[in-house]
Design a protein around this motif. Structure first.
Motif, PDB file in Angstrom:
ATOM      1  N   LEU A 346      74.373 -21.144 -11.191  1.00  0.00           N
ATOM      2  CA  LEU A 346      73.384 -22.084 -11.714  1.00  0.00           C
ATOM      3  C   LEU A 346      74.002 -22.958 -12.799  1.00  0.00           C
ATOM      4  N   ARG A 354      66.994 -19.156 -13.435  1.00  0.00           N
ATOM      5  CA  ARG A 354      67.526 -17.915 -13.985  1.00  0.00           C
ATOM      6  C   ARG A 354      66.396 -16.957 -14.321  1.00  0.00           C
ATOM      7  N   TYR A 358      65.293 -13.147 -12.615  1.00  0.00           N
ATOM      8  CA  TYR A 358      65.011 -11.928 -13.376  1.00  0.00           C
ATOM      9  C   TYR A 358      63.610 -11.390 -13.066  1.00  0.00           C
ATOM     10  N   VAL A 363      68.694  -8.079 -11.515  1.00  0.00           N
ATOM     11  CA  VAL A 363      69.967  -8.747 -11.784  1.00  0.00           C
ATOM     12  C   VAL A 363      71.036  -7.689 -12.030  1.00  0.00           C
ATOM     13  N   GLU A 366      75.781 -10.963 -14.468  1.00  0.00           N
ATOM     14  CA  GLU A 366      75.642 -12.346 -14.917  1.00  0.00           C
ATOM     15  C   GLU A 366      76.870 -12.731 -15.723  1.00  0.00           C
ATOM     16  N   GLU A 368      79.240 -16.183 -17.238  1.00  0.00           N
ATOM     17  CA  GLU A 368      79.219 -17.614 -17.554  1.00  0.00           C
ATOM     18  C   GLU A 368      80.638 -18.156 -17.537  1.00  0.00           C
ATOM     19  N   ILE A 373      76.476 -20.622 -14.654  1.00  0.00           N
ATOM     20  CA  ILE A 373      76.150 -19.197 -14.800  1.00  0.00           C
ATOM     21  C   ILE A 373      76.070 -18.577 -13.407  1.00  0.00           C
ATOM     22  N   VAL A 375      74.999 -15.557 -11.139  1.00  0.00           N
ATOM     23  CA  VAL A 375      74.068 -14.434 -11.184  1.00  0.00           C
ATOM     24  C   VAL A 375      74.121 -13.703  -9.849  1.00  0.00           C
TER      25      VAL A 375
END
Length: 417
Positions: A346, A354, A358, A363, A366, A368, A373, A375
């Protein structure tokens, strides 16, 4: 020692009381071959006639199905109204149906039950038989009645087709919500509505009687790990359920077929619980439901004589709440067996999707990086399909960049959570 016949007669008495009748007595006869004229033997008919005189009863209800000839002969001999178990159940359904669909389904079942049982009650209205070279006997009243019933059945089926079309649209709307569906099924008076009230905080009508509710109800069910499901209560089953009712209510009962999980609720304290389990399974088989996708729930565990659930089932009490936590965990575990692994990257500023991930999945990871990001989550097939549809993916893991300037109907906007 209680026999199957005793159990069946006791249930017939309860059905009669549910229909608003007072039970004044009963008779049983074991026959190797039913009498084609009256089903029971001549001596038993005489005994029944004496019982009717003693009790001043107004109706006789047979536990087994009667042919039109048997019913006609019995009514002529006893000079009293005679019905069978199927007709009694149809009458109860007619009393309890409240929705438009339910009323149409019951009326259709009644007419399909009635059609082969129409008798020559109005033969005096037939046209006079003609002689040679003259007009024939024409249409008898019986033929006219049958034609009218067939026409009414055709009309009802057309109306139900429209109702089913609306139901399909409503089901599609529910399927658009990324929650799995759990269907409650079970023998009537097993406590399905009470269990639904306990699990969802609803206030559905509950009564200690057969077929207390007929219309299906949908409520949101919160599961332990912040996931959700849609819980559907369906009409209760009963032994010897008329085939016409099963056919007519297929549209309503289809939720048991298409659900992600079936909760088969059993009255754990009832002596005939095993027979009732078989009766429900027979109806599920007739509907074409996948019984491997069912979880046995032994309700009323707080009552004396309650049998514990098998190893693959759960014991609960809808009345006290005992065991409901374990049941919710079992539901979540069963649903999780069909979860899919979803991986998506994302944009850093796409907090909406995001948050949706969740809320509608678990999840697992995750991370970054410069691309955004990433996931990785586990979610039910419906939610995964919803996500793929929104992101324009056809199959496999959802992956690749997801633009944050997509239209406002992102997954997060329609999740309901």
């Amino acid at each position: 020692m209680r026999t199957d016949a005793d159990e069946s007669l006791e249930e017939l008495s309860l059905l009669a009381q549910t229909a608003g009748l007072d039970v004044l007595g009963n008779l049983a006869q074991e026959v190797k071959r039913a009498n084609p004229a009256t089903r029971i033997g001549r001596g038993k008919v005489d005994e029944l006639s004496k019982l009717l005189l003693e009790t001043c009863a107004e109706t006789v209800i047979f536990d087994d199905p009667l042919t039109p000839a048997q019913r006609r002969n019995l009514e002529a001999t006893l000079d009293i109204k005679v019905i069978d178990r199927s007709q009694l159940i149809l009458d109860i359904f007619a009393q309890r149906a409240h929705t438009r669909a339910g009323k149409l389904q019951v009326e259709l079942a009644q007419l399909e039950y009635l059609l082969p049982r129409l008798t020559r009650q109005w033969t005096h209205l037939s046209r006079i038989r003609g002689g040679v070279g003259m007009r024939g006997p024409g249409e008898t009243q019986l033929e006219s009645d049958r034609r009218q019933v067939r026409d009414k059945i055709a009309t009802l089926k057309k109306r139900l087709t429209n109702v089913d079309r609306t139901r399909q649209l409503n089901r599609q709307d529910r399927e658009a919500v990324p929650f799995p569906t759990v269907a409650l099924v079970g023998y009537t008076n097993a406590g399905k509505s009470s269990l639904m009230n306990r699990l969802t905080g609803s206030e559905l009508y509950v009564a200690d009687q057969l077929f207390a509710t007929l219309d299906s109800t949908v409520r949101r069910l919160a599961l332990p790990h912040k996931t959700e499901a849609m819980l559907v209560d369906t009409v209760g089953f009963v032994a010897k359920l008329p085939h016409e009712l099963v056919e007519a209510f297929k549209g309503t009962l289809e939720q048991a077929i298409v659900s992600d999980l079936i909760l088969h609720v059993v009255d754990a304290a009832h002596e005939e619980r095993d027979n009732r389990i078989h009766a429900v399974n027979d109806v599920l088989d007739e509907l074409g439901a996948d019984r491997t996708n069912a979880l046995l729930v032994y309700n009323k565990a707080d009552l004396p004589g309650a049998k514990p659930a098998p190893a693959d089932g759960v014991s609960v009490s809808a009345h006290t709440g005992v065991g409901t936590d374990k049941l919710l965990e079992a539901i979540e575990e069963r649903l999780a067996r069909h979860d899919e692994r979803v991986a998506i990257t994302l944009p850093l500023d796409d907090g909406r999707t995001r948050a949706w991930l969740y809320e509608n999945g678990r999840v697992l990871e995750e991370t970054e990086n410069d691309d955004g990001i990433r996931v990785v989550a586990m979610m039910n097939a419906r939610a995964a399909g919803r996500l793929r549809h929104k992101l324009g993916q056809q199959s496999g893991d959802v992956s690749g960049d997801h633009s944050s300037d997509e239209s406002s109907d992102e997954p997060g906007d329609e999740s309901g959570g």
